[in-house]
Write a protein that holds these residues in place. Structure first.
Motif, short mmCIF file in Angstrom:
data_model
loop_
_atom_site.label_atom_id
_atom_site.label_comp_id
_atom_site.label_asym_id
_atom_site.label_seq_id
_atom_site.Cartn_x
_atom_site.Cartn_y
_atom_site.Cartn_z
N GLY A 1 0.79 -1.23 0.00
CA GLY A 1 0.00 0.00 0.00
C GLY A 1 0.83 1.28 0.00
N TRP A 2 2.12 1.17 -0.18
CA TRP A 2 2.99 2.34 -0.15
C TRP A 2 2.65 3.29 -1.30
CZ3 TRP A 2 6.90 4.43 -3.26
CH2 TRP A 2 7.77 5.34 -2.62
N PRO A 3 2.64 4.61 -1.17
CA PRO A 3 3.12 5.40 -0.02
C PRO A 3 2.04 5.71 1.01
CG PRO A 3 2.78 6.83 -1.90
CD PRO A 3 2.40 5.45 -2.35
N GLU A 4 0.75 5.37 0.71
CA GLU A 4 -0.32 5.70 1.68
C GLU A 4 -0.14 4.92 2.97
OE1 GLU A 4 -1.14 4.72 -1.51
OE2 GLU A 4 -1.35 6.78 -2.23
N ASP A 5 0.26 3.68 2.82
CA ASP A 5 0.34 2.80 3.98
C ASP A 5 1.69 2.08 3.95
OD1 ASP A 5 -0.46 1.37 6.15
OD2 ASP A 5 -1.41 -0.21 4.96
N VAL A 6 2.43 2.16 5.03
CA VAL A 6 3.75 1.53 5.04
C VAL A 6 3.77 0.38 6.05
CG1 VAL A 6 6.22 1.90 5.42
CG2 VAL A 6 4.82 3.74 4.49
N THR A 7 4.27 -0.77 5.60
CA THR A 7 4.45 -1.89 6.54
C THR A 7 5.82 -2.54 6.32
OG1 THR A 7 3.73 -4.13 7.09
CG2 THR A 7 3.03 -3.31 4.97
N TYR A 8 6.45 -2.90 7.42
CA TYR A 8 7.79 -3.48 7.32
C TYR A 8 7.78 -4.97 7.69
CZ TYR A 8 9.12 1.42 7.18
OH TYR A 8 9.23 2.74 6.83
#
Lengths: 322, 266
Positions: free
Chosen positions: A74-81
């Motif tokens: 979902g990047w750049p709205e939502d970032v997950t690592y």
């Protein structure tokens, strides 16, 4: 080692126009490229493909799978690592386990090389037999050893060791480390159990990797150092360790690369939140999510990580050579 | 005191190494269906189940044997000419071939397994038993490559020179000097590949595509349902095979030298 000079056999009779032996290098090249290289190339190519919702996948040239790995879909709205975290755990377990294996295998191998040739042969049979034991069996063995009913927790409980730990305040420390429940010690699931099992898996490899270097150590230098009054510790730090510095580094790197792909031990012993890239590769390729390009992208990242560390190791070796 | 330290450390290492093996082996004797250690109501019935009465294990064992023997033989067949080219010519091509042939063994097996899964899937033969043989041959080719190379390097140059002086052709020298002198090393390479193939799991997992089981796959598939003592019999079988094979290698070959020890020392 080239023996072209040594093969001074009489000239062969004039070859016929078609000599099948001449085809051998070409055939071997084709076979090795096909079997040993193509699978890796396919993984790299598929990593750029894209999944078709509700179906399989198609060839493409997109970096979306790599983007998903590093910052989430979902990047750049939502970032997950999440996947980066899994890579971190791959590195974390592999580094500790490979260091642990080499640090404990080193004194063992040193002792082994001091034995008679016959005794060395017997030990090597034992080491090789345990080395060949499948990861599945090793995990099964450690799983029983860590089980509450008949493993180490039972031994702790029955021998009164648990009560002793409680009386001395050490039990609380174990609970903080996640190695005890309110009643007794527990090893599953934990990073400790994962690392222990992984170190065990590669320990025989560590012995085999260190054995050539340690068995070829120059004994006269060690004896000279001792004659000149060096203590065993001084002999170790000034003679032995400098002589085997490169094989030691090489062994850690090779074991580390091998452990990056550990699957069964992590599945059984690591907490779900602390699982590794190897597990998500499986999940994507064969497991629940079925996203071959994303699985391939993760495999490529594992491959690049392994190659980077092997390359760094090679560089260190070249620099360390006199 | 200090003299006792080395044997004590070696003994401790051996105990640590043997511990899971002992536990698994002991668990195979359980009378019930649970893997308990020490075993309860000891019996040998699980051995009969594994080898005779339960077809699922018999078939898995048979598959493991076919794949291990087939892939070890194929690995030797591919590794021999590569090692020979490397020794006789030492050309850039032979060095590259040896390096590329060792890649699958040197890199994380899960990546190679995934790649092979794609490869055989494209070829339309994923899940076929011969595919498993070829896959393991590619994975373990590095082992005979190393042992055969050691064997070739140990050939006395004087023997080759003498043969040449007496008029032997390359083919005759190969048949009468090179082949017999490298035979123990070839056999060792074969056995190393055989044992590791017998126990390998992750590559087999991807190339079998659940079409068949080997013993390690069968155990893995049952992991989530819990272990049974019958599985432990498989572990004992594997360990026994490994010990027999490596003892044979040690008996008829120079195991320390194969593992890289200096041959001039005894």
């Amino acid at each position: 080692m080239s023996h072209s000079e040594s093969l001074t056999l009489p000239a062969a009779p004039p070859s016929p126009a078609f000599n099948p032996a001449r085809l051998l290098p070409a055939l071997l090249t084709a076979l090795i490229l096909l079997l040993c290289v193509t699978p890796f190339l396919l993984v790299i190519a598929i990593a750029f493909g894209q999944k078709i919702e509700g179906a399989g996948w198609e060839w493409a040239f997109t970096f979306a799978n790599f983007q998903r790995f590093f910052v989430g879909a979902g990047w750049p709205e939502d970032v997950t690592y999440l996947y980066l975290q899994r890579l971190w755990y791959s590195l974390y377990y592999a580094v500790i386990a490979s260091l642990l294996a080499v640090l404990t295998a080193f004194p063992f191998t040193l002792c082994l090389t001091r034995l008679s040739r016959r005794a060395q042969s017997r030990w090597l049979v034992f080491i090789l037999a345990s080395l060949s034991l499948s990861e599945v069996f090793v995990v099964m063995g450690w799983d029983v050893l860590f089980s509450n009913r008949s493993g180490l927790p039972m031994v702790f409980r029955e021998t009164g060791l648990t009560d002793w730990l409680k009386a001395n305040g050490l039990f609380d420390l174990l609970r903080e480390w996640g190695l005890a429940s309110p009643r007794n010690v527990k090893f599953k699931t934990s990073a400790f159990a994962t690392v222990m099992c992984m170190a065990y898996l590669v320990w025989p490899y560590a012995v085999i990797l260190l054995y050539p270097a340690l068995s070829r150590l120059d004994q006269s230098q060690i004896e000279a150092a001792r004659t000149m009054g060096a203590t065993p510790r001084q002999v170790l730090t000034t003679v032995i360790l400098p002589a085997v510095r490169l094989p030691l580094t090489g062994a850690v790197l090779l074991l580390f690369v091998f452990l990056l792909g550990t699957y069964v031990a992590v599945t059984v012993f690591a907490e779900p939140a602390k699982q590794t890239t190897a597990i998500s590769v499986y999940e994507s390729v064969r497991g629940s999510t079925l996203n071959a390009p994303f699985g391939a992208a993760q495999a490529v990242i594992l491959l690049v990580t392994a190659a980077t560390f092997l390359g760094l190791g090679q560089l260190l070796m070249l620099r360390g050579r006199p | 005191m200090k003299r006792a330290l080395a044997p004590a450390f070696m003994a401790l290492s051996a105990i640590m190494l043997a511990l899971p093996i002992i536990v698994v082996s002991g668990a195979a004797l359980n009378g019930g269906r649970t893997m308990l250690f020490p075993p309860q109501d000891p019996t040998l019935a699980r051995f009969a189940e594994f080898f005779i009465t339960e077809p699922v294990w018999r078939v898995a064992l048979w598959n493991s044997l076919i794949i291990a023997f087939g892939s070890a033989a194929l690995a030797v067949l591919i590794a021999w000419p590569v090692a020979y080219l490397l020794w006789a010519k030492g050309s850039r091509l032979s060095k590259t071939l040896a390096a590329l042939g060792s890649l699958p063994f040197a890199l994380p097996p899960i990546v190679f397994g995934v790649g092979l899964g794609f490869f055989w899937s494209f070829a339309g033969v994923l899940g076929a038993l011969p595919v498993a043989i070829v896959s393991h041959a590619a994975l373990f080719m590095a082992l005979p490559l190393v042992t055969i190379s050691i064997g070739l390097q140990s050939i006395e140059r004087a023997h080759l020179d003498a043969a040449a002086t007496m008029g032997a052709t390359e083919a005759v020298a190969f048949r009468t000097i090179i082949l017999p002198q490298t035979l123990p090393y070839t056999a060792s390479g074969f056995f190393f590949a055989l044992v590791l193939s017998f126990n390998e799991f992750i590559v087999m997992f991807f190339v079998s595509a659940s079409a068949y089981s080997t013993v390690t796959l069968q155990i893995f598939n049952s992991l989530r349902n819990g272990y049974t003592p019958t599985m432990a019999v498989a572990a004992i079988t594997f360990i026994a095979v490994s010990i027999i094979v490596f003892s044979a290698v040690a008996r008829w070959g120079d195991l320390p030298r194969l593992m890289g020890a200096d041959e001039t020392r005894s």
